[in-house]
Design a protein around this motif. Structure first.
Motif, short mmCIF file in Angstrom:
data_model
loop_
_atom_site.label_atom_id
_atom_site.label_comp_id
_atom_site.label_asym_id
_atom_site.label_seq_id
_atom_site.Cartn_x
_atom_site.Cartn_y
_atom_site.Cartn_z
N LEU A 1 35.29 -13.19 -33.20
CA LEU A 1 35.13 -12.76 -34.58
C LEU A 1 36.42 -13.10 -35.32
CD1 LEU A 1 33.73 -11.20 -36.90
CD2 LEU A 1 34.72 -9.10 -35.96
N ALA A 2 36.29 -13.88 -36.38
CA ALA A 2 37.48 -14.31 -37.11
C ALA A 2 37.16 -14.40 -38.60
CB ALA A 2 37.96 -15.66 -36.60
N VAL A 3 38.22 -14.37 -39.40
CA VAL A 3 38.08 -14.54 -40.85
C VAL A 3 38.87 -15.77 -41.26
CG1 VAL A 3 38.49 -13.55 -43.12
CG2 VAL A 3 37.81 -12.07 -41.22
N VAL A 4 38.20 -16.70 -41.90
CA VAL A 4 38.83 -17.93 -42.39
C VAL A 4 39.29 -17.71 -43.83
CG1 VAL A 4 38.56 -20.41 -42.76
CG2 VAL A 4 37.27 -19.28 -40.93
N SER B 1 43.50 -21.19 -43.04
CA SER B 1 44.04 -20.47 -41.89
C SER B 1 43.00 -19.49 -41.36
CB SER B 1 45.33 -19.73 -42.25
OG SER B 1 45.08 -18.77 -43.26
N VAL B 2 43.17 -19.09 -40.10
CA VAL B 2 42.18 -18.24 -39.43
C VAL B 2 42.87 -17.02 -38.83
CG1 VAL B 2 40.40 -18.12 -37.66
CG2 VAL B 2 40.82 -20.29 -38.86
N ASP B 3 42.34 -15.83 -39.12
CA ASP B 3 42.80 -14.59 -38.49
C ASP B 3 41.73 -14.13 -37.49
OD1 ASP B 3 45.37 -13.62 -39.53
OD2 ASP B 3 44.36 -13.71 -41.47
N PHE B 4 42.13 -13.94 -36.24
CA PHE B 4 41.19 -13.50 -35.21
C PHE B 4 41.13 -11.98 -35.17
CE2 PHE B 4 42.23 -17.79 -33.91
CZ PHE B 4 41.00 -18.30 -33.50
N PHE C 1 42.59 -22.22 -25.30
CA PHE C 1 42.03 -21.46 -26.41
C PHE C 1 42.52 -20.02 -26.42
CE2 PHE C 1 38.30 -19.21 -28.39
CZ PHE C 1 38.56 -19.64 -29.66
N LEU C 2 42.76 -19.45 -25.23
CA LEU C 2 43.22 -18.06 -25.16
C LEU C 2 44.55 -17.90 -25.88
CD1 LEU C 2 42.34 -17.20 -21.45
CD2 LEU C 2 40.97 -16.79 -23.49
N LYS C 3 45.48 -18.81 -25.60
CA LYS C 3 46.79 -18.75 -26.25
C LYS C 3 46.68 -19.05 -27.73
CE LYS C 3 51.44 -20.76 -25.93
NZ LYS C 3 52.29 -21.75 -25.20
N LEU C 4 45.81 -19.99 -28.07
CA LEU C 4 45.64 -20.41 -29.46
C LEU C 4 45.24 -19.24 -30.35
CD1 LEU C 4 45.46 -23.03 -31.29
CD2 LEU C 4 43.01 -22.96 -30.83
N GLN C 5 44.41 -18.35 -29.83
CA GLN C 5 43.90 -17.24 -30.63
C GLN C 5 44.97 -16.22 -31.04
OE1 GLN C 5 39.60 -16.00 -29.13
NE2 GLN C 5 40.92 -16.46 -27.40
N TRP C 6 46.13 -16.26 -30.37
CA TRP C 6 47.17 -15.28 -30.67
C TRP C 6 48.15 -15.76 -31.72
CZ3 TRP C 6 46.60 -10.40 -29.41
CH2 TRP C 6 45.71 -10.08 -28.38
N GLN C 7 47.90 -16.96 -32.28
CA GLN C 7 48.70 -17.38 -33.43
C GLN C 7 48.19 -16.61 -34.65
OE1 GLN C 7 49.04 -21.63 -34.03
NE2 GLN C 7 48.85 -22.05 -31.84
N GLU C 8 49.08 -15.98 -35.36
CA GLU C 8 48.68 -15.10 -36.47
C GLU C 8 49.36 -15.50 -37.77
OE1 GLU C 8 49.52 -11.12 -35.27
OE2 GLU C 8 47.95 -11.07 -33.77
N PRO C 9 48.62 -16.05 -38.72
CA PRO C 9 47.28 -16.60 -38.53
C PRO C 9 47.35 -18.02 -37.94
CG PRO C 9 47.94 -16.90 -40.79
CD PRO C 9 49.09 -16.18 -40.11
N ASP D 1 46.95 -21.72 -38.38
CA ASP D 1 46.89 -22.75 -39.43
C ASP D 1 46.09 -23.92 -38.86
OD1 ASP D 1 47.33 -24.83 -41.23
OD2 ASP D 1 49.37 -24.18 -41.68
N LEU D 2 45.01 -24.31 -39.54
CA LEU D 2 44.17 -25.39 -39.02
C LEU D 2 44.93 -26.70 -38.89
CD1 LEU D 2 40.70 -24.84 -40.74
CD2 LEU D 2 41.50 -24.06 -38.51
N ARG D 3 46.00 -26.87 -39.64
CA ARG D 3 46.79 -28.10 -39.52
C ARG D 3 47.50 -28.19 -38.18
NH1 ARG D 3 49.89 -27.35 -45.16
NH2 ARG D 3 49.86 -25.24 -44.29
N SER D 4 47.70 -27.05 -37.51
CA SER D 4 48.38 -27.05 -36.21
C SER D 4 47.41 -27.11 -35.04
CB SER D 4 49.26 -25.80 -36.08
OG SER D 4 48.46 -24.62 -36.02
N PHE D 5 46.10 -27.11 -35.34
CA PHE D 5 45.10 -27.17 -34.28
C PHE D 5 45.18 -28.53 -33.61
CE2 PHE D 5 40.80 -27.41 -32.51
CZ PHE D 5 40.69 -26.14 -31.95
N LEU D 6 45.22 -28.54 -32.28
CA LEU D 6 45.49 -29.79 -31.55
C LEU D 6 44.37 -30.81 -31.69
CD1 LEU D 6 47.10 -28.39 -28.27
CD2 LEU D 6 48.23 -29.40 -30.25
N ASP D 7 43.12 -30.37 -31.67
CA ASP D 7 42.01 -31.31 -31.72
C ASP D 7 41.53 -31.47 -33.17
OD1 ASP D 7 39.75 -32.86 -31.35
OD2 ASP D 7 39.14 -31.84 -29.51
N GLN D 8 42.21 -32.31 -33.92
CA GLN D 8 41.86 -32.51 -35.32
C GLN D 8 40.51 -33.21 -35.49
OE1 GLN D 8 43.55 -31.55 -38.28
NE2 GLN D 8 44.59 -30.20 -36.82
#
Length: 219
Positions: A41-44, A55-58, A71-79, A81-88
């Motif tokens: 569950l997240a809010v974009v 950006s996404v808040d989980f 993905f587990l570690k990725l979810q703890w970035q708060e928030p 930023d889609l620009r930092s997502f590895l799989d563009q």
């Protein structure tokens, strides 16, 4: 613990009965009780002018143990930023088009499918709910998703003859190497050599990994 289908129903009811301009918390409170560990569950945050910079808040994180991708570690970035997502490429091909359709249509969207992300194949169901706003751009979009299965991706396509294909099929059915040899009228040693060659060819770490890779290229 609520099922995914029940949560989808509750979220849709909350959205339908919400006022225009309501906040995301007004909607997702409907599913804030205990939920399944494979649910996200997240809010974009959609206030930026470009979807790729959202950006996404989980709110509720996927918690099934996996080494397939980070993905587990990725979810703890708060928030996040889609620009930092590895799989563009995944963002361009899957996420951004889905967000665009929901924001432009101003209606929730429920979908089911599979996609490649981070070198894995992910099977999912996903509900996207935009903010009710008849005039201005949506400020937020709720993402509620159930990840049914995460499969590793093979480094390369399987190069397999009829015997190899039979071995792989029987492995997926739970057959032991001795059983496979008897059915194919080959020695257990020959079956073992064939399996080792297949593992080396596709980068499988063990027999379970080989079967998972084989399934991932067939579905």
């Amino acid at each position: 613990m609520k099922s995914f289908a029940t949560c989808v129903h509750d979220l849709m009811d909350a959205w339908i009965t919400s006022r225009e301009g309501a906040q995301a918390t007004d909607i997702y409170q409907a599913v804030m009780g205990p939920t399944q560990p494979n649910v996200v569950l997240a809010v974009v945050d959609c206030r930026d002018s470009e979807i790729g910079t959202f950006s996404v808040d989980f709110i509720h994180r996927y918690s099934i143990a996996t080494t397939a991708f980070d993905f587990l570690k990725l979810q703890w970035q708060e928030p996040l930023d889609l620009r930092s997502f590895l799989d563009q490429k995944y963002l361009r091909d899957s996420v951004i088009p889905a967000l665009s359709r929901v924001m432009n249509g101003r209606r929730p969207s429920l979908s089911k499918g599979n996609t490649a992300c981070g070198g894995c194949k992910i099977f999912y169901e996903m509900l996207l709910i935009p903010q009710k706003n008849a005039i201005q751009q949506c400020e937020w979009c709720i993402l509620f998703s159930k990840i049914d299965l995460v499969l590793p991706a093979a480094l390369q396509q399987f190069q397999a003859d009829g015997i190899d294909l039979s071995i792989l099929q029987l492995l997926t059915e739970g057959a032991f190497q001795k059983e496979i040899g008897a059915r194919l009228k080959l020695s257990p040693r020959t079956i073992e050599h064939r399996i080792e060659r297949l593992k080396e060819r596709v980068g499988a770490k063990n027999l379970h990994h080989l079967v998972a890779l084989w399934i991932s290229v067939r579905v």
